[in-house]
Scaffold this active site. Structure first.
Site, PDB file in Angstrom:
ATOM      1  N   GLU A 131       2.692   8.188  -5.010  1.00 33.36           N
ATOM      2  CA  GLU A 131       3.837   8.401  -4.776  1.00 33.36           C
ATOM      3  C   GLU A 131       5.301   7.831  -5.132  1.00 33.36           C
ATOM      4  O   GLU A 131       6.663   8.259  -5.890  1.00 33.36           O
ATOM      5  CB  GLU A 131       3.950   9.185  -3.740  1.00 33.36           C
ATOM      6  N   MET A 158       4.959  18.314  12.654  1.00 30.53           N
ATOM      7  CA  MET A 158       3.932  18.146  11.040  1.00 30.53           C
ATOM      8  C   MET A 158       2.262  18.687  12.528  1.00 30.53           C
ATOM      9  O   MET A 158       1.528  20.196  12.276  1.00 30.53           O
ATOM     10  CB  MET A 158       3.333  17.077  11.174  1.00 30.53           C
ATOM     11  N   LYS A 217      -5.774   8.928   0.729  1.00 26.07           N
ATOM     12  CA  LYS A 217      -4.120   9.592   1.034  1.00 26.07           C
ATOM     13  C   LYS A 217      -3.178   7.910   0.531  1.00 26.07           C
ATOM     14  O   LYS A 217      -2.068   8.193   0.196  1.00 26.07           O
ATOM     15  CB  LYS A 217      -4.194   9.945   2.281  1.00 26.07           C
ATOM     16  N   SER A 273      -1.318  15.766   3.327  1.00 27.98           N
ATOM     17  CA  SER A 273       0.312  15.922   2.672  1.00 27.98           C
ATOM     18  C   SER A 273       1.221  17.185   2.638  1.00 27.98           C
ATOM     19  O   SER A 273       0.991  17.697   1.977  1.00 27.98           O
ATOM     20  CB  SER A 273       0.033  14.765   1.042  1.00 27.98           C
ATOM     21  N   HIS A 331     -13.010 -26.203 -13.866  1.00 29.69           N
ATOM     22  CA  HIS A 331     -13.619 -24.968 -13.393  1.00 29.69           C
ATOM     23  C   HIS A 331     -14.583 -24.189 -14.485  1.00 29.69           C
ATOM     24  O   HIS A 331     -15.122 -23.040 -14.382  1.00 29.69           O
ATOM     25  CB  HIS A 331     -12.950 -23.714 -13.439  1.00 29.69           C
ATOM     26  N   HIS A 370      -2.219   7.860  -2.764  1.00 35.69           N
ATOM     27  CA  HIS A 370      -1.287   9.243  -3.114  1.00 35.69           C
ATOM     28  C   HIS A 370      -0.261   8.719  -3.095  1.00 35.69           C
ATOM     29  O   HIS A 370       0.449   8.823  -3.980  1.00 35.69           O
ATOM     30  CB  HIS A 370      -1.906  10.214  -2.438  1.00 35.69           C
ATOM     31  N   ASN A 371      -0.109   7.838  -1.865  1.00 36.77           N
ATOM     32  CA  ASN A 371       1.592   7.254  -1.351  1.00 36.77           C
ATOM     33  C   ASN A 371       2.019   6.108  -2.517  1.00 36.77           C
ATOM     34  O   ASN A 371       2.973   6.283  -2.869  1.00 36.77           O
ATOM     35  CB  ASN A 371       1.607   7.017  -0.228  1.00 36.77           C
TER      36      ASN A 371
HETATM   37  C1  6PG Z   1       3.361  13.119   2.496  1.00 34.75           C
HETATM   38  C2  6PG Z   1       4.046  12.023   2.149  1.00 34.75           C
HETATM   39  C3  6PG Z   1       3.993  11.169   3.617  1.00 34.75           C
HETATM   40  C4  6PG Z   1       5.346  10.943   4.141  1.00 34.75           C
HETATM   41  C5  6PG Z   1       5.515   9.410   3.597  1.00 34.75           C
HETATM   42  C6  6PG Z   1       6.961   9.003   3.245  1.00 34.75           C
HETATM   43  O1  6PG Z   1       2.460  13.070   1.844  1.00 34.75           O
HETATM   44  O2  6PG Z   1       3.556  14.280   2.636  1.00 34.75           O
HETATM   45  O3  6PG Z   1       3.989  10.249   1.313  1.00 34.75           O
HETATM   46  O4  6PG Z   1       3.453  11.238   3.960  1.00 34.75           O
HETATM   47  O5  6PG Z   1       7.070  10.788   3.410  1.00 34.75           O
HETATM   48  O6  6PG Z   1       3.990   8.249   4.633  1.00 34.75           O
HETATM   49  O7  6PG Z   1       6.464   7.590   2.915  1.00 34.75           O
HETATM   50  P1  6PG Z   1       7.748   6.399   2.673  1.00 34.75           P
HETATM   51  O8  6PG Z   1       8.846   6.255   3.939  1.00 34.75           O
HETATM   52  O9  6PG Z   1       7.163   4.942   3.168  1.00 34.75           O
HETATM   53  O10 6PG Z   1       8.219   6.732   1.992  1.00 34.75           O
END
Ligand code: 6PG
Length: 481
Positions: A207, A34, A200, A146, A463, A203-204
């Site tokens: 994802e 990266m 972020k 990302s 309660h 976002h994940n």
């Molecule tokens: C991104 C991805 C990156 C990574 C993940 C994978 O936005 O570029 O999300 O951050 O590929 O962390 O996560 P896992 O290994 O938990 O699937």
């Protein structure tokens, strides 16, 4: 805010066109995949970057990629090579390796120098690092990035948090390097402290839900409709013509259609069905639970990965119980696409709901429309839908499920119910699609069943509850009178 950002982006673009943008000289620590990709990207945009890595040879090698990349040598030479006040981007694994870099740098840096962490750090650790660095007179930014290595090289999405004044010092080079959507850079500052890393993290989380739902659609087509991987790839590719158009659906089609060079079989049929995870999806779910925000679609996705990892146990259970009843199923690809779209809106509604709750709780004043705009390009969840989502928030919708613009997509709830019903009836796995449907049904049920929960809580623990005919006041039931 939307207008401001758009205007700012246009001005920046104009300055670049006129060649008036001041070229920055940044430091970058950690030249792994990266780090070196981002360094090359910054160099390509005309910025100078001094590189440092614990492995000096690796830094020297990375610097060979472009004239604007320098490898001054050890950490002292690296720090000395940077113009004051210094700005250093750090791309090393989060946790201990990052803290070690911060400790080393802070011995050499001077007040006002800036450290920006571009790793997948946990937002609370970022908050602590902001405080610790500020106590040392340094400024600190926590940024989510990302798009993987390809994104870092050609245009990632960047979500910054921390000191807003510090952000102004690195904004230009990072926006130059970032992806852009119709001229708007997908790279901005969204809030103080750990806000960037929190965004972020969500976002994940989204994802994870997105990927799980795609995997479930794949399973329904493979085990229900009996389609081969390449044919499933055609279905996914067909969805690219509509509102499901997204990076993940695009690469899902590619993954389905690719053949294993060694055997000639479909690549997917050779990949073991156990999913890895680095933890950001799990963090999203845990943090959402702390904040009291629903994230059932993401929780289903994390749990599905956990179950997938237990391959030997699953195989043993199948020996004992037999597989679930998987019988042929007539699958209408268009209806499955509608179901997936409705479920996707519900997952995004949950993800943005967590962001909204975090913003209120931590006083971050997050602009959800701006966050959605920043995800339209460069990041893993980029999609055409995010443009519509950002517009819905810009028009004042507090959430997505109630947004008028999402109604045509949410009409897919009819197809979602049929899909989930068929999947359950035929023994196919669809936990995230089911979670989405249950969330939708819960959200539109005016009269729920929590009166029973309240009655039980009051019966065993006094309660208290509110009466429907006298709301706003806690009373007790007659159980003990
Ligand atoms: C991104 C991805 C990156 C990574 C993940 C994978 O936005 O570029 O999300 O951050 O590929 O962390 O996560 P896992 O290994 O938990 O699937």
């Amino acid at each position: 805010v939307f207008r401001c950002i758009t205007k700012r982006a246009r001005q920046a673009q104009q300055r670049r066109i006129e060649g008036k943008t001041a070229m920055a000289h940044l430091g970058l620590v950690g030249v792994g995949v990266m780090g070196s990709a981002l360094a090359q990207n910054l160099a390509e945009k005309g910025h100078k970057v001094s590189l440092y890595d614990r492995d000096l040879e690796r830094a020297a090698k990375a610097a060979e990629a472009a004239e604007a990349l320098l490898a001054p040598g050890d950490v002292k030479a690296f720090v000395a090579s940077l113009p004051r006040p210094r700005a250093i981007l750090v791309l090393v694994p989060s946790g201990k390796p990052l803290d070690a870099v911060i400790d080393t740098l802070s011995l050499l840096l001077e007040p006002g120098d800036l450290i920006a962490d571009l790793g997948n750090s946990f937002y609370q650790e970022t908050e602590a690092r902001v405080t610790a660095c500020e106590a040392r007179g340094l400024v600190y930014l926590g940024m989510g990035i990302s798009g993987g290595a390809e994104g870092a090289r050609h245009g990632p999405a960047i979500m910054a948090g921390g000191s807003q004044t510090a952000w102004a010092r690195v904004r230009q080079p990072l926006q130059d390097a970032a992806a852009s959507y119709q001229g708007d850079p997908c790279c901005d500052w969204y809030g103080p402290g750990g806000a960037g890393h929190f965004i972020k993290m969500m976002h994940n989380g989204i994802e994870y839900a997105d990927m799980q739902m795609i995997a479930e659609a794949y399973g329904i087509l493979r085990d229900g409709a009996g389609l081969k991987a390449a044919a499933i790839g055609d279905v996914f590719a067909g969805w690219m013509d509509g509102p499901l158009n997204s990076y993940l659906v695009e690469i899902a089609a590619e993954v389905c259609r690719t053949k294993d060079p060694a055997t000639g079989s479909a690549m997917l049929d050779i990949i073991l069905d156990t999913a890895g995870q680095k933890g950001t999806g799990r963090w999203s779910v845990i943090e959402a639970l702390h904040l009291g925000a629903p994230v059932s679609t993401m929780a289903a996705a994390v749990e599905a990965r956990n179950v997938s990892a237990q391959k030997p146990a699953r195989q043993a259970m199948e020996q004992t119980w037999g597989p679930p009843k998987i019988t042929p199923l007539a699958v209408d690809a268009a209806a499955l696409g509608q179901a997936l779209l409705a479920a996707k809106i519900i997952a995004y509604d949950q993800g943005f709901g967590v962001l909204r709750r975090a913003s209120e709780t931590f006083d971050w004043a997050l602009d959800l429309g701006a966050i959605a705009r920043g995800w339209r390009a460069g990041c893993i969840i980029r999609s055409v839908l995010l443009d519509e989502i950002s517009e819905a928030f810009d028009k004042g919708s507090p959430d997505l499920m109630s947004a008028p613009a999402m109604r045509p997509h949410l009409n897919g709830h009819v197809a979602l119910r049929r899909t989930v019903g068929d999947a359950l009836g035929h023994g196919l796995q669809a936990p995230a699609l089911f979670a989405a449907l249950a969330a939708f049904d819960g959200a539109r049920t005016g009269l729920g069943t929590a009166n029973m929960i309240q009655g039980l809580r009051d019966r065993f623990g006094a309660h208290g509850f509110e009466r429907t005919d006298a709301p706003g006041k806690k009373v007790n039931g007659p159980w003990h009178s």
